[in-house]
Design a protein around this motif. Structure first.
Motif, PDB file in Angstrom:
ATOM      1  N   TRP A   1     -21.972  25.521  68.988  1.00  0.00           N
ATOM      2  CA  TRP A   1     -22.454  25.011  70.268  1.00  0.00           C
ATOM      3  C   TRP A   1     -23.785  25.634  70.669  1.00  0.00           C
ATOM      4  CZ3 TRP A   1     -17.003  26.041  72.662  1.00  0.00           C
ATOM      5  CH2 TRP A   1     -16.118  25.048  72.222  1.00  0.00           C
ATOM      6  N   LYS A   2     -23.961  26.919  70.338  1.00  0.00           N
ATOM      7  CA  LYS A   2     -25.203  27.623  70.663  1.00  0.00           C
ATOM      8  C   LYS A   2     -25.623  28.480  69.480  1.00  0.00           C
ATOM      9  CE  LYS A   2     -24.694  27.793  75.688  1.00  0.00           C
ATOM     10  NZ  LYS A   2     -24.687  28.692  76.895  1.00  0.00           N
ATOM     11  N   PRO A   3     -26.239  27.877  68.455  1.00  0.00           N
ATOM     12  CA  PRO A   3     -26.644  28.641  67.266  1.00  0.00           C
ATOM     13  C   PRO A   3     -27.532  29.825  67.643  1.00  0.00           C
ATOM     14  CG  PRO A   3     -26.862  26.285  66.872  1.00  0.00           C
ATOM     15  CD  PRO A   3     -26.576  26.448  68.335  1.00  0.00           C
ATOM     16  N   GLY A   4     -27.233  30.970  67.046  1.00  0.00           N
ATOM     17  CA  GLY A   4     -28.006  32.180  67.272  1.00  0.00           C
ATOM     18  C   GLY A   4     -27.528  33.022  68.428  1.00  0.00           C
ATOM     19  N   LYS A   5     -26.705  32.475  69.322  1.00  0.00           N
ATOM     20  CA  LYS A   5     -26.248  33.229  70.489  1.00  0.00           C
ATOM     21  C   LYS A   5     -25.063  34.139  70.176  1.00  0.00           C
ATOM     22  CE  LYS A   5     -29.154  31.356  73.384  1.00  0.00           C
ATOM     23  NZ  LYS A   5     -30.227  32.165  74.031  1.00  0.00           N
ATOM     24  N   PHE A   6     -24.358  33.880  69.081  1.00  0.00           N
ATOM     25  CA  PHE A   6     -23.162  34.656  68.749  1.00  0.00           C
ATOM     26  C   PHE A   6     -23.320  35.377  67.408  1.00  0.00           C
ATOM     27  CE2 PHE A   6     -21.880  31.114  71.442  1.00  0.00           C
ATOM     28  CZ  PHE A   6     -21.144  31.748  72.429  1.00  0.00           C
ATOM     29  N   ASP A   7     -24.545  35.679  67.040  1.00  0.00           N
ATOM     30  CA  ASP A   7     -24.783  36.294  65.737  1.00  0.00           C
ATOM     31  C   ASP A   7     -24.089  37.648  65.603  1.00  0.00           C
ATOM     32  OD1 ASP A   7     -26.287  34.099  65.208  1.00  0.00           O
ATOM     33  OD2 ASP A   7     -28.219  35.132  65.116  1.00  0.00           O
ATOM     34  N   ILE A   8     -24.148  38.465  66.641  1.00  0.00           N
ATOM     35  CA  ILE A   8     -23.588  39.816  66.584  1.00  0.00           C
ATOM     36  C   ILE A   8     -22.123  39.841  66.980  1.00  0.00           C
ATOM     37  CG2 ILE A   8     -23.737  42.164  67.530  1.00  0.00           C
ATOM     38  CD1 ILE A   8     -25.969  41.508  65.628  1.00  0.00           C
ATOM     39  N   ALA A   9     -21.781  39.187  68.057  1.00  0.00           N
ATOM     40  CA  ALA A   9     -20.409  39.244  68.575  1.00  0.00           C
ATOM     41  C   ALA A   9     -19.981  37.887  69.102  1.00  0.00           C
ATOM     42  CB  ALA A   9     -20.313  40.292  69.686  1.00  0.00           C
ATOM     43  N   GLY A  10     -18.713  37.573  68.869  1.00  0.00           N
ATOM     44  CA  GLY A  10     -18.130  36.365  69.441  1.00  0.00           C
ATOM     45  C   GLY A  10     -18.102  35.154  68.556  1.00  0.00           C
ATOM     46  N   HIS A  11     -18.573  35.243  67.289  1.00  0.00           N
ATOM     47  CA  HIS A  11     -18.555  34.037  66.465  1.00  0.00           C
ATOM     48  C   HIS A  11     -17.165  33.807  65.858  1.00  0.00           C
ATOM     49  CE1 HIS A  11     -20.142  37.066  63.423  1.00  0.00           C
ATOM     50  NE2 HIS A  11     -19.089  36.598  62.801  1.00  0.00           N
ATOM     51  N   SER A  12     -17.005  32.654  65.247  1.00  0.00           N
ATOM     52  CA  SER A  12     -15.685  32.164  64.859  1.00  0.00           C
ATOM     53  C   SER A  12     -14.944  33.096  63.909  1.00  0.00           C
ATOM     54  CB  SER A  12     -15.822  30.782  64.215  1.00  0.00           C
ATOM     55  OG  SER A  12     -16.658  30.834  63.067  1.00  0.00           O
ATOM     56  N   HIS A  13     -15.642  33.714  62.980  1.00  0.00           N
ATOM     57  CA  HIS A  13     -14.948  34.539  61.999  1.00  0.00           C
ATOM     58  C   HIS A  13     -14.350  35.780  62.651  1.00  0.00           C
ATOM     59  CE1 HIS A  13     -14.580  34.531  57.505  1.00  0.00           C
ATOM     60  NE2 HIS A  13     -13.985  35.669  57.819  1.00  0.00           N
ATOM     61  N   GLN A  14     -15.042  36.327  63.629  1.00  0.00           N
ATOM     62  CA  GLN A  14     -14.504  37.476  64.343  1.00  0.00           C
ATOM     63  C   GLN A  14     -13.264  37.094  65.146  1.00  0.00           C
ATOM     64  OE1 GLN A  14     -17.888  38.613  66.636  1.00  0.00           O
ATOM     65  NE2 GLN A  14     -19.031  39.428  64.889  1.00  0.00           N
ATOM     66  N   LEU A  15     -13.307  35.942  65.805  1.00  0.00           N
ATOM     67  CA  LEU A  15     -12.142  35.470  66.544  1.00  0.00           C
ATOM     68  C   LEU A  15     -10.971  35.204  65.601  1.00  0.00           C
ATOM     69  CD1 LEU A  15     -13.904  32.966  68.985  1.00  0.00           C
ATOM     70  CD2 LEU A  15     -13.246  35.345  69.420  1.00  0.00           C
ATOM     71  N   PHE A  16     -11.269  34.638  64.450  1.00  0.00           N
ATOM     72  CA  PHE A  16     -10.250  34.403  63.427  1.00  0.00           C
ATOM     73  C   PHE A  16      -9.586  35.715  63.014  1.00  0.00           C
ATOM     74  CE2 PHE A  16      -9.694  34.111  58.673  1.00  0.00           C
ATOM     75  CZ  PHE A  16      -8.492  33.434  58.711  1.00  0.00           C
ATOM     76  N   HIS A  17     -10.370  36.766  62.812  1.00  0.00           N
ATOM     77  CA  HIS A  17      -9.825  38.066  62.422  1.00  0.00           C
ATOM     78  C   HIS A  17      -8.886  38.629  63.485  1.00  0.00           C
ATOM     79  CE1 HIS A  17     -12.719  39.535  59.040  1.00  0.00           C
ATOM     80  NE2 HIS A  17     -12.239  38.316  58.818  1.00  0.00           N
ATOM     81  N   VAL A  18      -9.302  38.556  64.736  1.00  0.00           N
ATOM     82  CA  VAL A  18      -8.475  39.089  65.827  1.00  0.00           C
ATOM     83  C   VAL A  18      -7.149  38.337  65.911  1.00  0.00           C
ATOM     84  CG1 VAL A  18      -8.317  39.385  68.326  1.00  0.00           C
ATOM     85  CG2 VAL A  18     -10.449  39.938  67.139  1.00  0.00           C
ATOM     86  N   LEU A  19      -7.189  37.028  65.765  1.00  0.00           N
ATOM     87  CA  LEU A  19      -5.975  36.222  65.835  1.00  0.00           C
ATOM     88  C   LEU A  19      -5.044  36.499  64.657  1.00  0.00           C
ATOM     89  CD1 LEU A  19      -7.563  32.880  67.069  1.00  0.00           C
ATOM     90  CD2 LEU A  19      -5.996  34.337  68.346  1.00  0.00           C
TER      91      LEU A  19
END
Length: 396
Positions: free
Chosen positions: A354-372
């Motif tokens: 939805w916002k390329p470049g805004k979640f480069d460091i934190a909050g992108h899909s792979h990190q959320l996948f890991h937490v889940l």
């Protein structure tokens, strides 16, 4: 002269810079380990076009390993699963040391309540007659004296830890206490002491599968920037770890649900094991690692997880009146929802698309996948503890 020799470096944009050799080496060393953008990556590192910057590319192993303590777009991917690995390592140690002691404080409280509600005077004479004169039985005389002198205080319960005495009591209870109420009182008092811990290998298999998955994932995200060859190897281990986690997640519920029905137990365990092995073999194919197979990867793992629905439904049919069956199913549904949501987020690459470049460091899909994934595995561990307590206390 050597001191006057020059090196020429080409930077992004086509500009060339000529420097003295000594200064050039220092500058090249500094530039070499700088983070770069997506379009400067070699092809094998291009996976998510919506993460635009903060990449590492072709770093030496030492520098790649030390980058665990620096900030880049893989930092949280590494640490979310590395912390998860240490969490499950601690849970494994805890389970090995504490889980067999199912007579916890709650169990003791329930036992105390049962004793307070029992008619001890009715039980007294019959319980004494229930014990035949066996002078060679360990602790027998001590138990007999305690029963005669202080039965109302119920201190004798501490002496019933001898398995031979407990076994003897339970064998004679049906014959000695046919009256309604008296037999139930004694059975309820003695039952919590008759604990035969069942095998723990299914839950330890799950814990090992979780630790392998989490550690393989962390190492993949940390070291894949070294070279294409190492990246290929680590990606295969990562996919194998995901398959192992999904497969071993079904070992505790299947084994403990159908421990009294070997046919269905072996059937369900065999099916999930074969599916896991097939998924691992498919994961080792080089083509499977390409970015355009992202959706297929997620679908394959999701499908393997769905295969575990049958034994869960079967368990509910068999034990629909058992509160433990409903409790464990609740945990398993929560695990499935967390895993499924993680797979969906991973495949759709939300929110960075939805916002390329805004979640480069934190909050992108792979990190959320890991937490889940960590949350789902922990929910399943809680279900495993319920299974252990249930089968230890009640058996088949």
């Amino acid at each position: 002269m050597v001191g006057d020799s020059h090196d020429t470096f080409d930077f992004e944009g086509g500009n060339s810079v000529s420097l003295h050799k000594g200064k050039g080496k220092r500058l090249w060393k500094k530039v070499k380990y700088q983070l770069i953008g997506y379009h400067s990556l070699p092809g094998y590192l291009r996976d998510n076009e919506f993460i635009l910057g903060y990449y590492r590319a072709e770093w030496p192993l030492k520098q790649a390993f030390l980058s665990i303590f620096s900030v880049h777009n893989e930092t949280l991917n590494v640490w979310t699963h590395l912390i998860g690995f240490f969490l499950f390592l601690c849970l494994t140690i805890y389970t090995a040391m504490k889980a067999p002691a199912v007579m916890d404080l709650n169990s003791l409280q329930r036992l105390s309540d049962m004793v307070k509600g029992a008619d001890l005077h009715k039980i007294d004479s019959e319980l004494l007659n229930c014990l035949p004169p066996l002078p060679k039985m360990p602790g027998f005389h001590k138990l007999k004296d305690e029963l005669r002198t202080s039965f109302p205080s119920v201190d004798f319960l501490s002496l019933l830890s001898d398995w031979h005495i407990v076994q003897l009591l339970t064998k004679c209870l049906p014959d000695r206490f046919p009256q309604h109420g008296v037999k139930d009182d004694v059975v309820n008092m003695v039952a919590p002491l008759m604990i035969q811990p069942i095998t723990r290998w299914p839950i330890f298999t799950f814990l090992c599968g979780a630790m392998f998955c989490l550690l393989a994932s962390s190492m993949c995200h940390l070291l894949s920037c070294h070279s294409e060859h190492l990246s290929c190897i680590l990606l295969r281990l990562d996919y194998a770890g995901i398959s192992a986690l999904i497969a071993t997640s079904f070992y505790p519920p299947v084994y403990y649900s159908f421990i009294c029905d070997p046919f269905f137990c072996n059937l369900y365990l065999s099916i999930i094991t074969v599916l896991a092995l097939a998924t691992i073999v498919f994961s080792l194919l080089p083509a499977f690692q390409k970015p355009n197979f992202r959706g297929y990867r997620a679908s394959l793992f999701f499908g393997m997880g769905i295969s575990g629905v049958a034994p869960i439904v079967h368990k509910l049919i068999l034990y629909k009146h058992q509160p433990e069956a409903l409790q464990t199913t609740g945990y398993e549904i929560l695990m499935g929802v967390l895993y499924g949501l993680g797979a969906l987020i991973y495949a759709t690459r939300i929110p960075e698309r939805w916002k390329p470049g805004k979640f480069d460091i934190a909050g992108h899909s792979h990190q959320l996948f890991h937490v889940l994934v960590v949350a789902g595995a922990y929910a399943h561990y809680q279900a495993g503890l319920v299974y252990l307590r249930w089968r230890d206390l009640k058996g088949c």
